[in-house]
Scaffold this motif. Structure first.
Motif, PDB file in Angstrom:
ATOM      1  N   ALA A 104     -70.788   9.316  16.683  1.00 14.00           N
ATOM      2  CA  ALA A 104     -69.882  10.206  17.421  1.00 14.00           C
ATOM      3  C   ALA A 104     -69.346   9.608  18.710  1.00 14.00           C
ATOM      4  O   ALA A 104     -68.221   9.924  19.124  1.00 14.00           O
ATOM      5  N   LEU A 105     -70.131   8.741  19.370  1.00 10.06           N
ATOM      6  CA  LEU A 105     -69.770   8.292  20.718  1.00 10.06           C
ATOM      7  C   LEU A 105     -69.736   6.781  20.890  1.00 10.06           C
ATOM      8  O   LEU A 105     -68.794   6.235  21.470  1.00 10.06           O
ATOM      9  N   ILE A 106     -70.777   6.098  20.430  1.00 11.77           N
ATOM     10  CA  ILE A 106     -70.919   4.682  20.760  1.00 11.77           C
ATOM     11  C   ILE A 106     -69.921   3.822  19.995  1.00 11.77           C
ATOM     12  O   ILE A 106     -69.337   2.892  20.563  1.00 11.77           O
ATOM     13  N   ALA A 107     -69.697   4.096  18.714  1.00 13.61           N
ATOM     14  CA  ALA A 107     -68.701   3.321  17.968  1.00 13.61           C
ATOM     15  C   ALA A 107     -67.301   3.477  18.569  1.00 13.61           C
ATOM     16  O   ALA A 107     -66.605   2.469  18.783  1.00 13.61           O
ATOM     17  N   ALA A 109     -66.589   4.227  21.668  1.00 15.14           N
ATOM     18  CA  ALA A 109     -66.623   3.575  22.985  1.00 15.14           C
ATOM     19  C   ALA A 109     -66.570   2.061  22.828  1.00 15.14           C
ATOM     20  O   ALA A 109     -65.877   1.368  23.584  1.00 15.14           O
ATOM     21  N   ALA A 110     -67.302   1.528  21.842  1.00 10.73           N
ATOM     22  CA  ALA A 110     -67.305   0.084  21.629  1.00 10.73           C
ATOM     23  C   ALA A 110     -65.925  -0.416  21.214  1.00 10.73           C
ATOM     24  O   ALA A 110     -65.483  -1.489  21.647  1.00 10.73           O
ATOM     25  N   ALA A 111     -65.227   0.359  20.385  1.00  3.17           N
ATOM     26  CA  ALA A 111     -63.878  -0.032  19.984  1.00  3.17           C
ATOM     27  C   ALA A 111     -62.932  -0.033  21.184  1.00  3.17           C
ATOM     28  O   ALA A 111     -62.095  -0.942  21.334  1.00  3.17           O
ATOM     29  N   ARG A 112     -63.060   0.958  22.048  1.00  7.49           N
ATOM     30  CA  ARG A 112     -62.231   1.011  23.251  1.00  7.49           C
ATOM     31  C   ARG A 112     -62.536  -0.165  24.161  1.00  7.49           C
ATOM     32  O   ARG A 112     -61.624  -0.801  24.715  1.00  7.49           O
ATOM     33  N   LEU A 113     -63.817  -0.479  24.318  1.00  5.83           N
ATOM     34  CA  LEU A 113     -64.222  -1.604  25.156  1.00  5.83           C
ATOM     35  C   LEU A 113     -63.668  -2.913  24.603  1.00  5.83           C
ATOM     36  O   LEU A 113     -63.152  -3.758  25.353  1.00  5.83           O
ATOM     37  N   ARG A 114     -63.760  -3.080  23.300  1.00  4.85           N
ATOM     38  CA  ARG A 114     -63.246  -4.293  22.651  1.00  4.85           C
ATOM     39  C   ARG A 114     -61.735  -4.428  22.845  1.00  4.85           C
ATOM     40  O   ARG A 114     -61.218  -5.515  23.115  1.00  4.85           O
ATOM     41  N   ASP A 115     -61.023  -3.288  22.728  1.00  5.18           N
ATOM     42  CA  ASP A 115     -59.567  -3.335  22.868  1.00  5.18           C
ATOM     43  C   ASP A 115     -59.140  -3.617  24.305  1.00  5.18           C
ATOM     44  O   ASP A 115     -58.122  -4.285  24.537  1.00  5.18           O
ATOM     45  N   GLN A 116     -59.902  -3.108  25.252  1.00  6.89           N
ATOM     46  CA  GLN A 116     -59.565  -3.322  26.665  1.00  6.89           C
ATOM     47  C   GLN A 116     -59.908  -4.725  27.137  1.00  6.89           C
ATOM     48  O   GLN A 116     -59.306  -5.224  28.090  1.00  6.89           O
TER      49      GLN A 116
END
Length: 308
Positions: A104-107, A109-116
């Protein structure tokens, strides 16, 4: 920066056996034994004593480990400070999480972090909370998102830093057509006479359900056990009992169950923590990842972000 044999000794304290330690460190048992023998010989102390077919840490080993825990925390702080002198976010960041939070949250967030931060590689590991602590200690994970339990390391454990992340309510889950299914809210005690579906004894869900029911004044009559929320929901859907499922818990849409919010006292909640190796919160990559994780949590309507 630190003798790796100290890391092996720390893992033996955690795992309890040479074989389990070897597995956690991706070594052979003979390599683990040899490392500990040479370390003991160089320090001129006995670190292990044989008790039957197992080994036990000596008082000297425990004394050494107290110093080792401090050294490893200082090492993490040093790496964090050095990382601040590098330009940009780069490298590999590994995040471990218990299943519901990861989905629900970490995947996301990780995708957003990777994109940024395109120079940053983010790897995710799904596991039970107790194993997430082990992954951190072994160096196979850099951030863990866990549910604390009675067997979790204490907040003051010198190996880890633990901070609050979020509080997540639990919902009563009943089959379609159940007398409580049409209610906008119920107290937990209204389900006291129902058969209950829980997690297996080793699963945190069993502790959550048992504690919530005890606080509501009853002991649940357990009619089924599962290892994940899909199994719990399937048993509920087919009339084997009722259960509690966390607000983040995903239920397959084909399962005919109804979530009923709980009100009154107590409302069972699950508290999630972020955990890193002590000294690691200062690392700029870890700090940025935690900022993004908290931002995603803040956007989720079903949970309450906690002060860290």
């Amino acid at each position: 920066m630190i003798d790796p044999r100290l890391h092996t000794l720390r893992m033996l304290r955690e795992q309890g056996t040479v074989t389990a330690t070897a597995g956690a460190l991706h070594l052979t048992p003979s390599t683990v034994s040899q490392q500990l023998r040479t370390l003991a010989r160089e320090l001129d102390v006995e670190l292990l004593e044989q008790v039957g077919r197992r080994v036990k840490l000596t008082d000297a080993a425990h004394a050494l480990l107290r110093h080792a825990d401090l050294l490893f925390a200082q090492s993490e702080s040093a790496r964090a400070e050095l990382a601040a002198h590098r330009a940009g976010m780069a490298g590999v960041l590994r995040i471990s999480s218990m299943p519901t939070a990861l989905a629900a949250l970490i995947a996301p967030a990780a995708a957003r972090l990777r994109d940024q931060h395109p120079g940053l590689t983010v790897e995710l590991i799904e596991d039970e909370s107790s194993h997430c602590f082990e992954l951190l200690l072994a160096g196979d994970s850099d951030i863990a998102v866990v549910l604390p339990s009675p067997s979790s390391p204490a907040p003051g454990d010198l190996r880890f830093e633990q901070r609050n992340l979020l509080a997540e309510p639990m919902d009563l889950v009943v089959p379609v057509g159940h007398p409580l299914a049409g209610r906008t809210g119920v107290t937990l005690s209204e389900a006291a006479g129902e058969p209950w579906i829980t997690g297996r004894e080793r699963i945190t869900h069993r502790l959550v359900v048992s504690a919530a029911c005890a606080a509501a004044g009853f002991t649940p009559r357990i009619a089924g056990q599962a290892v994940d929320f899909t199994g719990v929901a399937a048993m509920v859907a087919h009339g084997f009992g009722v259960s509690l499922i966390s607000r983040l818990g995903m239920i397959p849409p084909e399962l005919a169950v109804v979530r009923v919010p709980l009100h009154g006292e107590p409302i069972p909640m699950r508290r999630h923590l972020t955990v890193v190796r002590r000294g690691g919160y200062e690392h700029p990559v870890i700090a940025e990842a935690l900022r993004v994780i908290r931002a995603v949590c803040r956007e989720h309507p079903g949970v309450t972000l906690l002060d860290s």
